[in-house]
Scaffold this motif. Structure first.
Motif, PDB file in Angstrom:
ATOM      1  N   LYS A 108     -68.034  31.305 -53.310  1.00  0.00           N
ATOM      2  CA  LYS A 108     -69.385  30.751 -53.350  1.00  0.00           C
ATOM      3  C   LYS A 108     -69.758  30.131 -52.004  1.00  0.00           C
ATOM      4  CE  LYS A 108     -71.884  27.732 -56.652  1.00  0.00           C
ATOM      5  NZ  LYS A 108     -71.614  26.922 -57.879  1.00  0.00           N
ATOM      6  N   GLN A 109     -70.874  30.583 -51.440  1.00  0.00           N
ATOM      7  CA  GLN A 109     -71.273  30.138 -50.111  1.00  0.00           C
ATOM      8  C   GLN A 109     -72.241  28.961 -50.128  1.00  0.00           C
ATOM      9  OE1 GLN A 109     -72.676  34.054 -48.748  1.00  0.00           O
ATOM     10  NE2 GLN A 109     -70.923  34.098 -47.356  1.00  0.00           N
ATOM     11  N   HIS A 110     -73.027  28.855 -51.181  1.00  0.00           N
ATOM     12  CA  HIS A 110     -74.022  27.787 -51.302  1.00  0.00           C
ATOM     13  C   HIS A 110     -73.621  26.899 -52.471  1.00  0.00           C
ATOM     14  CE1 HIS A 110     -76.667  30.038 -48.565  1.00  0.00           C
ATOM     15  NE2 HIS A 110     -76.281  31.096 -49.240  1.00  0.00           N
ATOM     16  N   PRO A 121     -67.414  25.485 -49.096  1.00  0.00           N
ATOM     17  CA  PRO A 121     -68.109  26.773 -49.251  1.00  0.00           C
ATOM     18  C   PRO A 121     -67.328  27.924 -48.633  1.00  0.00           C
ATOM     19  CG  PRO A 121     -69.107  25.490 -47.503  1.00  0.00           C
ATOM     20  CD  PRO A 121     -68.086  24.600 -48.140  1.00  0.00           C
ATOM     21  N   GLU A 142     -75.894  29.352 -56.044  1.00  0.00           N
ATOM     22  CA  GLU A 142     -76.400  30.176 -54.951  1.00  0.00           C
ATOM     23  C   GLU A 142     -77.266  31.333 -55.450  1.00  0.00           C
ATOM     24  OE1 GLU A 142     -73.049  31.617 -52.783  1.00  0.00           O
ATOM     25  OE2 GLU A 142     -72.451  33.055 -54.330  1.00  0.00           O
ATOM     26  N   GLN A 145     -80.915  30.717 -55.154  1.00  0.00           N
ATOM     27  CA  GLN A 145     -81.484  30.559 -53.819  1.00  0.00           C
ATOM     28  C   GLN A 145     -82.034  31.915 -53.367  1.00  0.00           C
ATOM     29  OE1 GLN A 145     -81.374  27.263 -53.231  1.00  0.00           O
ATOM     30  NE2 GLN A 145     -80.176  27.341 -55.127  1.00  0.00           N
ATOM     31  N   HIS A 148     -80.175  34.142 -50.825  1.00  0.00           N
ATOM     32  CA  HIS A 148     -78.938  34.837 -51.196  1.00  0.00           C
ATOM     33  C   HIS A 148     -79.243  36.230 -51.735  1.00  0.00           C
ATOM     34  CE1 HIS A 148     -75.165  35.724 -53.367  1.00  0.00           C
ATOM     35  NE2 HIS A 148     -74.612  34.956 -52.439  1.00  0.00           N
TER      36      HIS A 148
END
Length: 246
Positions: A108-110, A121, A142, A145, A148
């Motif tokens: 997961k980046q966000h 992240p 994410e 968003q 994404h």
């Protein structure tokens, strides 16, 4: 290609019990002709941020080897959720198993602000290919968003795999957001949510699939474990109850 979102009730912090349940669900998904089965966020431990550091594993952990054997046996992409050990801390990850390939891990980046005390992240973008389709992983916060989804579409994704652990409020937001991004980017969106207790809230189920026109094709209820299935080629959609052996 038949996509299945697995709506399950994880046992908090119990890898072995959850792995056993995942295996039963995968067999059931295969019996319905699944080419892909997507599990919720942190499905192998439950969404329990305060336990995540202790529960974090390497994606290569041998306890997950049975998922690869099942992927090879059924020709199925299997995507499960677990906390993993990253370079800078604990990450929220989707570990994917594909027939004849090495497992992959997307983190997961966000992160939601509430997750920042417990997780770091991920930094690596990833798409998957299965049955001539390009699929983009997305994990809970994410996936709400817009940037994404835009990145996923730019990477050529035709299917957006939203693995989530959402409350009733989060599910309501998802039900308004996902149809818009599905239509805007011509992507099928698969949301796999869990049910039951998750940290300090109750996960609200409602696992759903939207076609590339933004139309809701099938959805589970808010309390029961279920398989939500959609065949991209035929348009056939179904919801099946999950049954565990005694």
């Amino acid at each position: 290609m038949k996509l299945i979102a697995a709506q399950i009730l994880p046992v908090p912090g119990e890898y072995e019990k959850n792995i056993a349940r995942h295996i039963e669900v995968i067999h059931q998904a295969a019996s319905h002709g699944a080419n892909l089965v997507l599990f919720p966020e942190l499905s192998l431990t439950g969404y329990e941020p305060r336990l995540a550091k202790v529960l974090a594993v390497q994606p290569s952990n041998s306890r997950f080897d049975e998922f690869q054997r099942l992927s090879d046996r059924y020709g199925m992409l299997i995507a499960v959720g677990a906390p993993t050990r990253g370079a800078k801390g604990t990450e929220i990850s989707m570990i994917s198993f594909q027939p004849g390939l090495e497992r992959t891990c997307y983190s997961k980046q966000h992160l939601h602000p509430d997750e920042l005390p417990f997780f770091t992240p991920g930094t690596r973008k990833r798409v998957l290919s299965q049955a001539d389709l390009v699929l983009a992983p997305a994990i809970c916060y994410e996936s709400l968003q817009p940037s994404h989804a835009e990145e996923a579409a730019a990477s050529g994704a035709q299917v957006y795999l939203a693995s989530v652990a959402k409350s009733a409020r989060g599910t309501a937001l998802a039900n308004s957001h996902y149809p818009m991004i599905a239509k805007k980017h011509s992507m099928t969106v698969v949301m796999a949510n869990c049910v039951g207790p998750a940290e300090d809230y109750v996960a609200a189920g409602g696992s759903s699939i939207w076609n590339s026109h933004g139309e809701l094709v099938c959805s589970a209820d808010a309390v029961n474990e279920a398989l939500v299935a959609y065949d991209i080629q035929t348009g056939e959609a179904s919801v099946f109850s999950i049954r565990y052996r005694a």
